[in-house]
Design an enzyme around this catalytic site. Structure first.
Site, mmCIF file in Angstrom:
data_model
loop_
_atom_site.group_PDB
_atom_site.id
_atom_site.type_symbol
_atom_site.label_atom_id
_atom_site.label_comp_id
_atom_site.label_asym_id
_atom_site.label_seq_id
_atom_site.Cartn_x
_atom_site.Cartn_y
_atom_site.Cartn_z
ATOM 1 N N ASP A 9 0.785 -1.245 0.000
ATOM 2 C CA ASP A 9 0.000 0.000 0.000
ATOM 3 C C ASP A 9 0.818 1.297 0.000
ATOM 4 O O ASP A 9 0.513 2.227 0.759
ATOM 5 C CB ASP A 9 -0.962 0.012 1.199
ATOM 6 C CG ASP A 9 -1.958 -1.135 1.182
ATOM 7 O OD1 ASP A 9 -1.958 -1.928 0.223
ATOM 8 O OD2 ASP A 9 -2.741 -1.249 2.152
ATOM 9 N N ASP A 47 -4.638 -0.645 -1.824
ATOM 10 C CA ASP A 47 -5.937 -0.461 -1.184
ATOM 11 C C ASP A 47 -6.869 0.121 -2.247
ATOM 12 O O ASP A 47 -6.505 1.084 -2.927
ATOM 13 C CB ASP A 47 -5.781 0.522 -0.017
ATOM 14 C CG ASP A 47 -6.452 0.062 1.255
ATOM 15 O OD1 ASP A 47 -6.712 -1.145 1.399
ATOM 16 O OD2 ASP A 47 -6.710 0.921 2.127
ATOM 17 N N HIS A 49 -10.789 0.881 -2.368
ATOM 18 C CA HIS A 49 -12.120 0.901 -1.762
ATOM 19 C C HIS A 49 -13.160 1.550 -2.669
ATOM 20 O O HIS A 49 -12.894 2.599 -3.260
ATOM 21 C CB HIS A 49 -12.095 1.703 -0.456
ATOM 22 C CG HIS A 49 -11.262 1.108 0.623
ATOM 23 N ND1 HIS A 49 -11.425 -0.169 1.079
ATOM 24 C CD2 HIS A 49 -10.257 1.640 1.370
ATOM 25 C CE1 HIS A 49 -10.569 -0.412 2.050
ATOM 26 N NE2 HIS A 49 -9.832 0.674 2.237
ATOM 27 N N HIS A 53 -17.482 2.862 1.519
ATOM 28 C CA HIS A 53 -17.044 1.601 2.126
ATOM 29 C C HIS A 53 -17.431 1.547 3.600
ATOM 30 O O HIS A 53 -17.449 2.564 4.289
ATOM 31 C CB HIS A 53 -15.527 1.446 1.970
ATOM 32 C CG HIS A 53 -15.046 0.066 2.263
ATOM 33 N ND1 HIS A 53 -14.679 -0.339 3.526
ATOM 34 C CD2 HIS A 53 -14.890 -1.014 1.463
ATOM 35 C CE1 HIS A 53 -14.314 -1.617 3.491
ATOM 36 N NE2 HIS A 53 -14.428 -2.037 2.249
ATOM 37 N N HIS A 81 -10.497 7.007 2.133
ATOM 38 C CA HIS A 81 -9.153 6.930 1.557
ATOM 39 C C HIS A 81 -9.104 5.870 0.457
ATOM 40 O O HIS A 81 -9.901 4.938 0.446
ATOM 41 C CB HIS A 81 -8.100 6.607 2.630
ATOM 42 C CG HIS A 81 -8.277 5.247 3.238
ATOM 43 N ND1 HIS A 81 -9.213 4.985 4.226
ATOM 44 C CD2 HIS A 81 -7.661 4.063 2.980
ATOM 45 C CE1 HIS A 81 -9.152 3.704 4.553
ATOM 46 N NE2 HIS A 81 -8.220 3.116 3.811
ATOM 47 N N LYS A 106 -6.996 -4.756 -2.962
ATOM 48 C CA LYS A 106 -7.724 -5.300 -1.821
ATOM 49 C C LYS A 106 -8.627 -4.233 -1.224
ATOM 50 O O LYS A 106 -8.450 -3.042 -1.481
ATOM 51 C CB LYS A 106 -6.756 -5.835 -0.763
ATOM 52 C CG LYS A 106 -5.806 -4.802 -0.181
ATOM 53 C CD LYS A 106 -4.753 -5.433 0.696
ATOM 54 C CE LYS A 106 -3.828 -4.413 1.322
ATOM 55 N NZ LYS A 106 -4.472 -3.462 2.224
ATOM 56 N N CYS A 151 -1.688 -2.895 7.864
ATOM 57 C CA CYS A 151 -1.662 -3.777 6.692
ATOM 58 C C CYS A 151 -0.390 -4.607 6.598
ATOM 59 O O CYS A 151 -0.438 -5.771 6.197
ATOM 60 C CB CYS A 151 -1.897 -2.964 5.425
ATOM 61 S SG CYS A 151 -3.552 -2.213 5.397
#
Length: 197
Positions: A9, A47, A49, A53, A81, A106, A151
């Site tokens: 990330d 990341d 999203h 979310h 974010h 993810k 993470c």
């Protein structure tokens, strides 16, 4: 081919000026770029999203960094974010993205957050990364990136549980350190047999 570097990330929203900035998050980029040449395989996680979310504080009208119980357990409610397609979701512009063998996105399931590169936060829904690494003959993993205590740590713990030899380069990670989260993450990783260097 036995050793993979997993870069967690390293995205604009997690770097200074981003929506969920990790202090000095941009300072690890040059070292990560140098390290990439030492590994058989390089995986970047991203990341990713959808807007609205379930892990976003704004979705629940709650204060950022407050806690909420989800069906899968306690969840930190983050500032919005790394929204799909946004500037903040992009990799840091200096990261050598072209060196990646795989980019794994993810956190795209609206109902479940996903810290780990291996499982969503229900701890059972796989991302597919384990299968990719196994078919590529990987048995050793080194992790770097953002953030050490979320993470990166979740990914390291899952990798160890799956039977990989796991190392975390702390010099190439940075932490949020929210309410003692960094000390807990380090202790948990060491207890799981993760090598911290």
């Amino acid at each position: 081919m036995t050793h993979a570097l997993i870069v967690i990330d390293v995205q604009k929203d997690f770097c200074p000026g981003g929506a969920l900035a990790v202090a000095q998050g941009d300072q690890i980029v040059p070292g990560i770029n140098v390290a990439m040449s030492d590994f058989d395989i390089v995986v970047l996680t991203q990341d990713w999203h959808p807007a609205g979310h379930s892990s976003f504080a704004s979705t629940h009208g709650a204060a950022p960094m407050s806690m909420m119980d989800m069906p899968y357990g306690p969840q930190v409610l983050w500032p919005d974010h790394c929204i799909q397609g946004s500037l903040g979701a992009q990799f840091h512009p200096d990261l050598t993205v072209d060196r990646a063998d795989l980019i794994l996105r993810k956190g795209h399931n609206t109902a479940i957050d996903s810290y780990s590169a291996f499982f969503e936060n229900d701890r059972t829904t796989p991302t597919g990364l384990e299968g990719y690494l196994r078919t590529r003959g990987i048995d050793r993993i080194t992790l770097v990136g953002l953030a050490t205590d979320f993470c990166v740590a979740y990914s390291a713990l899952d990798a160890a549980k799956l039977g990989f030899d796991v190392m975390v380069r702390l010099d190439l990670c940075r932490a949020i350190d929210f309410d003692g989260s960094l000390a807990r993450a380090k202790a948990d990783m060491q207890a799981a047999g993760v090598v911290l260097v």
